[in-house]
Design a protein around this motif. Structure first.
Motif, PDB file in Angstrom:
ATOM      1  N   UNK A 161       0.792  -1.217   0.000  1.00  0.00           N
ATOM      2  CA  UNK A 161       0.000   0.000   0.000  1.00  0.00           C
ATOM      3  C   UNK A 161       0.827   1.271   0.000  1.00  0.00           C
ATOM      4  N   UNK A 162       2.132   1.141  -0.110  1.00  0.00           N
ATOM      5  CA  UNK A 162       3.005   2.316  -0.126  1.00  0.00           C
ATOM      6  C   UNK A 162       3.066   2.881  -1.546  1.00  0.00           C
ATOM      7  N   UNK A 163       3.003   4.204  -1.689  1.00  0.00           N
ATOM      8  CA  UNK A 163       3.107   4.782  -3.030  1.00  0.00           C
ATOM      9  C   UNK A 163       4.517   4.619  -3.588  1.00  0.00           C
ATOM     10  N   UNK A 164       4.605   4.480  -4.896  1.00  0.00           N
ATOM     11  CA  UNK A 164       5.897   4.353  -5.579  1.00  0.00           C
ATOM     12  C   UNK A 164       6.012   5.472  -6.606  1.00  0.00           C
ATOM     13  N   UNK A 165       7.195   6.017  -6.724  1.00  0.00           N
ATOM     14  CA  UNK A 165       7.443   7.149  -7.605  1.00  0.00           C
ATOM     15  C   UNK A 165       8.626   6.845  -8.506  1.00  0.00           C
ATOM     16  N   UNK A 166       8.676   7.502  -9.648  1.00  0.00           N
ATOM     17  CA  UNK A 166       9.822   7.324 -10.542  1.00  0.00           C
ATOM     18  C   UNK A 166      11.038   8.009  -9.921  1.00  0.00           C
ATOM     19  N   UNK A 220      18.872  17.045   0.159  1.00  0.00           N
ATOM     20  CA  UNK A 220      20.296  16.950   0.500  1.00  0.00           C
ATOM     21  C   UNK A 220      20.997  15.786  -0.203  1.00  0.00           C
ATOM     22  N   UNK A 221      20.244  14.893  -0.821  1.00  0.00           N
ATOM     23  CA  UNK A 221      20.826  13.693  -1.449  1.00  0.00           C
ATOM     24  C   UNK A 221      20.568  13.610  -2.949  1.00  0.00           C
ATOM     25  N   UNK A 222      20.184  14.710  -3.568  1.00  0.00           N
ATOM     26  CA  UNK A 222      19.848  14.672  -4.999  1.00  0.00           C
ATOM     27  C   UNK A 222      21.005  14.196  -5.857  1.00  0.00           C
ATOM     28  N   UNK A 223      22.209  14.609  -5.537  1.00  0.00           N
ATOM     29  CA  UNK A 223      23.358  14.178  -6.338  1.00  0.00           C
ATOM     30  C   UNK A 223      23.556  12.667  -6.236  1.00  0.00           C
ATOM     31  N   UNK A 224      23.432  12.128  -5.046  1.00  0.00           N
ATOM     32  CA  UNK A 224      23.577  10.686  -4.836  1.00  0.00           C
ATOM     33  C   UNK A 224      22.454   9.924  -5.525  1.00  0.00           C
ATOM     34  N   UNK A 225      21.223  10.386  -5.377  1.00  0.00           N
ATOM     35  CA  UNK A 225      20.089   9.702  -5.978  1.00  0.00           C
ATOM     36  C   UNK A 225      20.131   9.770  -7.502  1.00  0.00           C
ATOM     37  N   UNK A 226      20.700  10.830  -8.033  1.00  0.00           N
ATOM     38  CA  UNK A 226      20.854  10.932  -9.475  1.00  0.00           C
ATOM     39  C   UNK A 226      21.701   9.814 -10.041  1.00  0.00           C
ATOM     40  N   UNK A 227      22.616   9.303  -9.225  1.00  0.00           N
ATOM     41  CA  UNK A 227      23.477   8.193  -9.643  1.00  0.00           C
ATOM     42  C   UNK A 227      22.838   6.843  -9.317  1.00  0.00           C
ATOM     43  N   UNK A 228      22.204   6.731  -8.160  1.00  0.00           N
ATOM     44  CA  UNK A 228      21.669   5.450  -7.709  1.00  0.00           C
ATOM     45  C   UNK A 228      20.373   5.034  -8.391  1.00  0.00           C
ATOM     46  N   UNK A 229      19.529   5.994  -8.736  1.00  0.00           N
ATOM     47  CA  UNK A 229      18.195   5.672  -9.229  1.00  0.00           C
ATOM     48  C   UNK A 229      18.106   5.719 -10.746  1.00  0.00           C
ATOM     49  N   UNK A 230      17.342   4.792 -11.289  1.00  0.00           N
ATOM     50  CA  UNK A 230      16.989   4.824 -12.705  1.00  0.00           C
ATOM     51  C   UNK A 230      15.783   5.756 -12.817  1.00  0.00           C
ATOM     52  N   UNK A 231      15.844   6.738 -13.683  1.00  0.00           N
ATOM     53  CA  UNK A 231      14.809   7.772 -13.710  1.00  0.00           C
ATOM     54  C   UNK A 231      13.432   7.238 -14.079  1.00  0.00           C
ATOM     55  N   UNK A 269      10.114   3.542  -7.295  1.00  0.00           N
ATOM     56  CA  UNK A 269      10.664   3.227  -5.982  1.00  0.00           C
ATOM     57  C   UNK A 269       9.721   3.726  -4.895  1.00  0.00           C
ATOM     58  N   UNK A 270       9.664   2.990  -3.788  1.00  0.00           N
ATOM     59  CA  UNK A 270       8.958   3.482  -2.608  1.00  0.00           C
ATOM     60  C   UNK A 270       9.961   4.250  -1.755  1.00  0.00           C
ATOM     61  N   UNK A 271       9.450   5.013  -0.800  1.00  0.00           N
ATOM     62  CA  UNK A 271      10.349   5.753   0.077  1.00  0.00           C
ATOM     63  C   UNK A 271      11.269   4.811   0.848  1.00  0.00           C
ATOM     64  N   UNK A 272      10.743   3.676   1.292  1.00  0.00           N
ATOM     65  CA  UNK A 272      11.578   2.735   2.045  1.00  0.00           C
ATOM     66  C   UNK A 272      12.682   2.140   1.168  1.00  0.00           C
ATOM     67  N   UNK A 273      12.391   1.898  -0.106  1.00  0.00           N
ATOM     68  CA  UNK A 273      13.421   1.385  -1.016  1.00  0.00           C
ATOM     69  C   UNK A 273      14.525   2.418  -1.235  1.00  0.00           C
ATOM     70  N   UNK A 274      14.138   3.669  -1.399  1.00  0.00           N
ATOM     71  CA  UNK A 274      15.122   4.730  -1.611  1.00  0.00           C
ATOM     72  C   UNK A 274      15.971   4.909  -0.350  1.00  0.00           C
ATOM     73  N   UNK A 275      15.321   4.911   0.807  1.00  0.00           N
ATOM     74  CA  UNK A 275      16.065   5.055   2.059  1.00  0.00           C
ATOM     75  C   UNK A 275      17.049   3.906   2.252  1.00  0.00           C
TER      76      UNK A 275
END
Length: 60
Positions: free
Chosen positions: A10-15, A27-38, A42-48
């Protein structure tokens, strides 16, 4: 309109591209730009968890 879906728990997922715009990860946009496929979702828990695993990684 935001593209999101509900996962099994039931958790929302976002691109990855959407997550980069959220204040929660300002504060983590630079890191997430590398880690995430646009285009992948992903859910918030997956990103965390991705952030935590990266930050706990060993430096060679």
């Amino acid at each position: 309109m935001a593209v999101k879906r509900k996962t099994e728990a039931g958790a929302p997922a976002f691109t990855g591209a959407q997550l980069l715009t959220f204040d929660r990860y300002r504060e983590r946009r630079d890191l997430l730009g590398v880690l995430l496929d646009k285009d992948q979702r992903y859910t918030f828990s997956e990103v965390d968890a991705l952030i935590d695993n990266f930050m706990k990684g060993k430096v060679n």
